[in-house]
Design an enzyme around this catalytic site. Sequence first.
Site, PDB file in Angstrom:
ATOM      1  N   HIS A 139       4.832   0.564   6.595  1.00 52.63           N
ATOM      2  CA  HIS A 139       5.737  -0.527   6.982  1.00 52.63           C
ATOM      3  C   HIS A 139       6.670   0.029   8.059  1.00 52.63           C
ATOM      4  CE1 HIS A 139       4.392  -2.125   3.085  1.00 52.63           C
ATOM      5  NE2 HIS A 139       4.947  -3.276   3.380  1.00 52.63           N
ATOM      6  N   TRP A 172      10.140  -6.012   9.157  1.00 51.20           N
ATOM      7  CA  TRP A 172      10.239  -7.468   8.961  1.00 51.20           C
ATOM      8  C   TRP A 172      11.017  -8.151  10.093  1.00 51.20           C
ATOM      9  CZ3 TRP A 172      10.146  -3.896   5.027  1.00 51.20           C
ATOM     10  CH2 TRP A 172       9.221  -4.104   3.997  1.00 51.20           C
ATOM     11  N   GLU A 231      -1.510  -7.150   6.453  1.00 54.08           N
ATOM     12  CA  GLU A 231      -1.149  -8.575   6.316  1.00 54.08           C
ATOM     13  C   GLU A 231      -1.024  -9.207   7.705  1.00 54.08           C
ATOM     14  OE1 GLU A 231       2.202  -8.671   3.573  1.00 54.08           O
ATOM     15  OE2 GLU A 231       0.990  -7.782   1.989  1.00 54.08           O
ATOM     16  N   TRP A 278       5.420 -12.389   9.049  1.00 54.16           N
ATOM     17  CA  TRP A 278       6.656 -11.727   8.586  1.00 54.16           C
ATOM     18  C   TRP A 278       6.846 -10.324   9.152  1.00 54.16           C
ATOM     19  CZ3 TRP A 278       3.100 -14.227   5.498  1.00 54.16           C
ATOM     20  CH2 TRP A 278       2.116 -13.432   4.902  1.00 54.16           C
ATOM     21  N   TYR A 310      -0.960 -12.316  -3.549  1.00 55.93           N
ATOM     22  CA  TYR A 310       0.012 -12.400  -4.643  1.00 55.93           C
ATOM     23  C   TYR A 310      -0.069 -13.801  -5.215  1.00 55.93           C
ATOM     24  CZ  TYR A 310       1.650  -7.870  -3.201  1.00 55.93           C
ATOM     25  OH  TYR A 310       1.691  -6.525  -2.912  1.00 55.93           O
ATOM     26  N   GLU A 342      -4.134  -5.151  -1.738  1.00 55.84           N
ATOM     27  CA  GLU A 342      -2.885  -5.289  -2.516  1.00 55.84           C
ATOM     28  C   GLU A 342      -3.024  -6.536  -3.350  1.00 55.84           C
ATOM     29  OE1 GLU A 342       1.017  -5.655  -0.596  1.00 55.84           O
ATOM     30  OE2 GLU A 342       0.435  -4.122   0.833  1.00 55.84           O
ATOM     31  N   TRP A 359       0.474  -3.517  -6.579  1.00 54.65           N
ATOM     32  CA  TRP A 359       1.629  -3.009  -5.832  1.00 54.65           C
ATOM     33  C   TRP A 359       2.598  -2.305  -6.768  1.00 54.65           C
ATOM     34  CZ3 TRP A 359       1.390  -1.410  -1.307  1.00 54.65           C
ATOM     35  CH2 TRP A 359       2.541  -1.191  -0.537  1.00 54.65           C
ATOM     36  N   ARG A 360       3.716  -1.855  -6.259  1.00 55.57           N
ATOM     37  CA  ARG A 360       4.531  -0.855  -6.948  1.00 55.57           C
ATOM     38  C   ARG A 360       5.337  -1.387  -8.142  1.00 55.57           C
ATOM     39  NH1 ARG A 360       9.539   0.651  -4.623  1.00 55.57           N
ATOM     40  NH2 ARG A 360      10.647  -1.126  -3.769  1.00 55.57           N
TER      41      ARG A 360
END
Length: 383
Positions: free
Chosen positions: A137, A148, A199, A204, A270, A305, A335-336
């Site tokens: 990221h 972002w 992604e 985003w 998600y 993910e 994911w985390r």
Amino acid sequence: MKYVNKIAVLFPFVFAMNINTVQTFVQRRQVGVQELPSDRSATKETVNLYRNLKKQLSKGIMFGHQDDLAYGVGWKYQEGRSDIKDVTGDYPAVYGWELGDIELDKTVNLDSVPFDKMKQLIRQGYDRGGVITISWHLNNPLTGKTAWDPAEGTVASILPGGGKHDFFKTWLDKIAVFMNSLKGSRGEFIPVIFRPYHELNGSWFWWGGKNCTPDEYKKLWQFTVNYLRNEKKLHHLLYAYNTDRFSSKEEYLQKYPGDEWVDVIGFDIYQRNSPNDKFIADIDKMLSALEDIATEKNKIPALTEFGGNLSDSTWWTGTFLKVLSAHKISYVLGWRNAGQKPGGQFEYYVPYKGHMTVADFVKFYQSGKMLFEKDVNDEKLYQ
Ligand code: BMA
């Protein structure tokens, strides 16, 4: 005359033999090429991993977890601990890690994981036969804000000819230093599935969706891989191209940079508030499309993910396994398990000791479809 006759007699045999030889050679070449990752100079362990991941598609789906060995819900940096191990007695087969903030020379990543500790934990996972995948990221190189920050023109500014291009290369140099530090007990490089600019169809992140054109995205990808592969001479990386949810193959491939720059193809998903049956239908459609593309392009499909509905005590078998059973993909990465975050959010995607889905997760673990560390250790993915 005699000589000419001999040739005339031998000709059909010689001709036939040549055709056969050529055919065998072509077939061998095709098989050989299919079994090689996009980096034709990849290290032995990386080629082996690539081949074994392909072979393993028919055996089951590896379970992965982000930051698994670093922390879980309610604990941090306890040697040997893992939320997955706490609930199954086994570690995940795939370990996800994250390099965000390494480009700023910080000693910890954006989720506070110290890079030195991360290196040790990557080595532990590899030593136990697991697979390592790393995301990034990365901050916005144009504005200095986070990943972002979707400032217009960011991608153009870092491409060759752009004002931030040389600066951006210093960031890739830092990625190369980190990757070069990952070594096994014989001094061999630890293969990594690198998953940058993920992604990519959502808007985003500064590299995503409408924030750059397909051409800019492709150029960014190609520049990055070429730079790491040919300038920095990293030959232990497999590259994962991944979108978020998508609605067609065309959408999925809109920014695909080309087969010579990609090894794994995936998407992130998600469930959030969608009902289980809708989630099953969505994921089923996307996995089918992904598998088709993987077959056409001879790549490795994965769910790079995921996050499900863990307020449902039978989500693992009733929803996730139900849809995964019908598919052949390499791995899924939960994911985390950040737990309680300073901002107030309680974030987790896999069960932890005492969680209401533990019993169902154990059934998921025992289903035979999912592969964990003991399974992959038996497979010897690097040999
Ligand atoms: C997000 C959240 C954040 C985290 C980021 C990068 O989805 O988990 O807390 O900082 O991923 O790992």
